[in-house]
Design a protein around this motif. Sequence first.
Motif, PDB file in Angstrom:
ATOM      1  N   GLN A  81       1.027  -1.255   0.085  1.00  0.00           N
ATOM      2  CA  GLN A  81      -0.035  -0.047   0.052  1.00  0.00           C
ATOM      3  C   GLN A  81       0.793   1.118   0.036  1.00  0.00           C
ATOM      4  OE1 GLN A  81      -2.784  -0.389   3.413  1.00  0.00           O
ATOM      5  NE2 GLN A  81      -4.113  -1.180   2.143  1.00  0.00           N
ATOM      6  N   LEU A 100      -4.774   6.306  -4.908  1.00  0.00           N
ATOM      7  CA  LEU A 100      -4.519   4.984  -4.127  1.00  0.00           C
ATOM      8  C   LEU A 100      -4.020   5.015  -2.591  1.00  0.00           C
ATOM      9  CD1 LEU A 100      -2.291   3.593  -7.025  1.00  0.00           C
ATOM     10  CD2 LEU A 100      -4.598   2.618  -6.278  1.00  0.00           C
ATOM     11  N   ASN A 103      -7.708   5.495  -1.179  1.00  0.00           N
ATOM     12  CA  ASN A 103      -8.756   4.390  -1.248  1.00  0.00           C
ATOM     13  C   ASN A 103      -7.800   2.908  -0.656  1.00  0.00           C
ATOM     14  OD1 ASN A 103      -7.155   3.167  -3.340  1.00  0.00           O
ATOM     15  ND2 ASN A 103      -8.743   3.897  -4.758  1.00  0.00           N
ATOM     16  N   LYS A 105      -5.798   1.105  -1.541  1.00  0.00           N
ATOM     17  CA  LYS A 105      -5.893  -0.127  -2.748  1.00  0.00           C
ATOM     18  C   LYS A 105      -4.459  -0.461  -2.692  1.00  0.00           C
ATOM     19  CE  LYS A 105      -7.378  -1.755  -6.941  1.00  0.00           C
ATOM     20  NZ  LYS A 105      -7.935  -1.262  -8.259  1.00  0.00           N
TER      21      LYS A 105
END
Length: 124
Positions: A81, A100, A103, A105
């Motif tokens: 991450q 990114l 979120n 992800k």
Amino acid sequence: LPLYDRMFGPESVPSALEQAKQVACAITGRPAPTPEVPWNWSDQYDLKLQIAGLPFDADQILVRGDPASGKFAIFHLKGDQIQSVEAVNAPPEYMMGRQLIGNRKPVNLDRLADPSVSMKEVAA
């Protein structure tokens, strides 16, 4: 001071806007909005530096692109991450990196490291 302000300073526009949102919700009794991913930028002659996130919990650093070319990004990661990105003349890395971070992800690190793979593909 909140962590955001210690990183970017209370005088930054993003910080002022984020504080205004938080205060408005507190005054009106509404739930606090989801905090925005901290970000900042600076133009230094022919270099555009864009930073998003906070690198404090990172356990590895990944460089995408070639710093000698003047176009690259440094990603601070915790596992798979992204915690933060520092982009130099690399708007796609900054924009997708910021998304990114927000979120949470996970990303494929081999694809992230390969500049021939678009950031949209990295995020897919």
